[in-house]
Design a protein around this motif. Structure first.
Motif, PDB file in Angstrom:
ATOM      1  N   ALA A  11      15.664  25.519  44.743  1.00 64.01           N
ATOM      2  CA  ALA A  11      16.881  26.056  44.134  1.00 64.01           C
ATOM      3  C   ALA A  11      16.519  26.957  42.973  1.00 64.01           C
ATOM      4  CB  ALA A  11      17.776  24.913  43.654  1.00 64.01           C
ATOM      5  N   ASP A  12      17.291  28.007  42.798  1.00 66.86           N
ATOM      6  CA  ASP A  12      17.100  28.932  41.687  1.00 66.86           C
ATOM      7  C   ASP A  12      17.929  28.442  40.506  1.00 66.86           C
ATOM      8  OD1 ASP A  12      16.791  30.981  39.920  1.00 66.86           O
ATOM      9  OD2 ASP A  12      17.560  32.556  41.248  1.00 66.86           O
ATOM     10  N   LEU A  13      17.259  27.811  39.560  1.00 65.24           N
ATOM     11  CA  LEU A  13      17.971  27.221  38.426  1.00 65.24           C
ATOM     12  C   LEU A  13      18.377  28.247  37.384  1.00 65.24           C
ATOM     13  CD1 LEU A  13      15.976  23.895  38.016  1.00 65.24           C
ATOM     14  CD2 LEU A  13      18.044  24.343  39.352  1.00 65.24           C
ATOM     15  N   ALA A  14      18.148  29.532  37.682  1.00 65.54           N
ATOM     16  CA  ALA A  14      18.695  30.596  36.840  1.00 65.54           C
ATOM     17  C   ALA A  14      20.162  30.842  37.172  1.00 65.54           C
ATOM     18  CB  ALA A  14      17.909  31.884  37.030  1.00 65.54           C
ATOM     19  N   THR A  15      20.655  30.201  38.230  1.00 64.41           N
ATOM     20  CA  THR A  15      22.042  30.378  38.665  1.00 64.41           C
ATOM     21  C   THR A  15      22.801  29.066  38.620  1.00 64.41           C
ATOM     22  OG1 THR A  15      21.606  29.905  41.006  1.00 64.41           O
ATOM     23  CG2 THR A  15      21.250  32.176  40.255  1.00 64.41           C
ATOM     24  N   SER A  16      24.109  29.145  38.415  1.00 67.01           N
ATOM     25  CA  SER A  16      24.936  27.936  38.458  1.00 67.01           C
ATOM     26  C   SER A  16      24.899  27.310  39.844  1.00 67.01           C
ATOM     27  CB  SER A  16      26.381  28.267  38.069  1.00 67.01           C
ATOM     28  OG  SER A  16      26.456  28.646  36.710  1.00 67.01           O
ATOM     29  N   LYS A  25      23.242  22.902  43.287  1.00 71.63           N
ATOM     30  CA  LYS A  25      22.494  22.435  44.458  1.00 71.63           C
ATOM     31  C   LYS A  25      21.569  21.278  44.089  1.00 71.63           C
ATOM     32  CE  LYS A  25      19.352  24.099  48.097  1.00 71.63           C
ATOM     33  NZ  LYS A  25      18.594  25.270  48.613  1.00 71.63           N
ATOM     34  N   LEU A  26      20.893  21.409  42.961  1.00 69.52           N
ATOM     35  CA  LEU A  26      20.013  20.330  42.498  1.00 69.52           C
ATOM     36  C   LEU A  26      20.824  19.084  42.153  1.00 69.52           C
ATOM     37  CD1 LEU A  26      17.411  19.028  41.543  1.00 69.52           C
ATOM     38  CD2 LEU A  26      17.590  20.326  39.418  1.00 69.52           C
ATOM     39  N   TYR A  27      21.917  19.291  41.443  1.00 69.81           N
ATOM     40  CA  TYR A  27      22.743  18.143  41.036  1.00 69.81           C
ATOM     41  C   TYR A  27      23.313  17.421  42.261  1.00 69.81           C
ATOM     42  CZ  TYR A  27      26.134  15.393  38.415  1.00 69.81           C
ATOM     43  OH  TYR A  27      26.847  14.354  37.880  1.00 69.81           O
ATOM     44  N   ALA A  28      23.699  18.190  43.268  1.00 65.83           N
ATOM     45  CA  ALA A  28      24.233  17.577  44.493  1.00 65.83           C
ATOM     46  C   ALA A  28      23.174  16.734  45.188  1.00 65.83           C
ATOM     47  CB  ALA A  28      24.758  18.658  45.436  1.00 65.83           C
ATOM     48  N   ALA A  29      21.905  17.152  45.103  1.00 68.44           N
ATOM     49  CA  ALA A  29      20.818  16.416  45.754  1.00 68.44           C
ATOM     50  C   ALA A  29      20.545  15.068  45.095  1.00 68.44           C
ATOM     51  CB  ALA A  29      19.550  17.266  45.742  1.00 68.44           C
TER      52      ALA A  29
END
Length: 262
Positions: free
Chosen positions: A60-65, A70-74
């Protein structure tokens, strides 16, 4: 290695300090969710699993919301016992010579994405009054970074933010620690296009040693750790040196063309 039943999220974990932080978590028995914006995250996970760790990955590109979401959903609603917010990006050369889109990407990765992720997971921790947060700042945050201006400024933000958040949470069972390394042997300087600079080519600290010190600080609830005696001295000197002088000194480390000939 046996699981201790705890769950850690590590960002920027494909290489360098982030991967070594993930190794520290794995050795301590944490189950892991590791994230990066590149396919190498799968190779990192395979190396951790080879040593018996339970590892899930998110590219996931953590430079974007969207990447943060996506990370939080995982996480899938699981209790995050430790968040190691390590994702970061550098950028060399003079500010006015840099591509503005790359400048924004550094800010969005180092600052905006980190803040969004900590806000989400930090609120979950606060609801149950438990958790550990490790933020990878830098001794670069003590120095105006001529020819690395945006990166150093983002690290100044993270250093400051970590201490402020820690104070706000001092009456809870959530700890916030800041890892402040100096130049470390990783892919950072190559990716930042700084291999023609003194700092990019000189000897650096070992990423595994840096990560272990950060992990130990997090586990013991320390506020911060500056890794390496040389860096401890530099950070102390920076606190009493005029900013203009620090910026001039940084030029000698980071200006293109300062690399020593082999």
């Amino acid at each position: 290695m046996a699981s201790n039943g705890q769950f850690a999220v590590v960002t920027g974990a494909s290489t360098g300090i982030g991967l070594e932080l993930a190794r520290c978590c794995a050795k301590d028995g944490f189950d892991l969710l590791i994230a990066a914006d590149e396919p190498e995250i799968e190779r990192a996970a395979a190396s951790l699993r080879a040593n018996g760790a339970n590892v899930e990955t998110v590219q996931a590109d953590l430079a974007t919301s969207e990447g943060v979401d996506k990370l939080y959903a995982a996480i899938r609603g699981r209790q995050v016992d430790a968040l190691l917010a390590n994702a970061g990006r550098g950028l060399g050369h003079a500010f006015l010579d840099q591509d503005l889109s790359e400048v924004k990407r550094v800010i969005d990765t180092n600052v905006t994405g980190t803040v969004e992720l900590i806000h989400k997971i930090g609120n979950d921790m606060r609801r149950r009054n438990a958790g550990r947060i490790l933020i990878t700042g830098s001794i670069a945050g003590f120095v105006p970074g001529s020819f690395q201006a945006i990166y150093n400024a983002t690290k100044a933000f993270l250093n400051s933010f970590s201490f402020a958040l820690r104070e706000e949470l001092k009456d809870t069972k959530i700890t916030v620690s800041c890892l402040m390394p100096g130049a470390t042997e990783t892919e950072f300087f190559k990716r930042a296009d700084m291999m023609d600079t003194k700092v990019g080519t000189e000897a650096k600290d070992d990423a595994a040693d840096v990560a272990r010190q950060g992990f130990d600080a997090m586990m013991s609830g320390e506020s911060d750790v500056v890794t390496g005696m040389k860096n401890k001295i530099q950070s102390s000197v920076a606190n009493v040196t005029p900013a203009e002088m620090l910026a001039k000194q940084h030029r000698g480390m980071a200006e293109p063309g300062t690399a020593k000939p082999h």
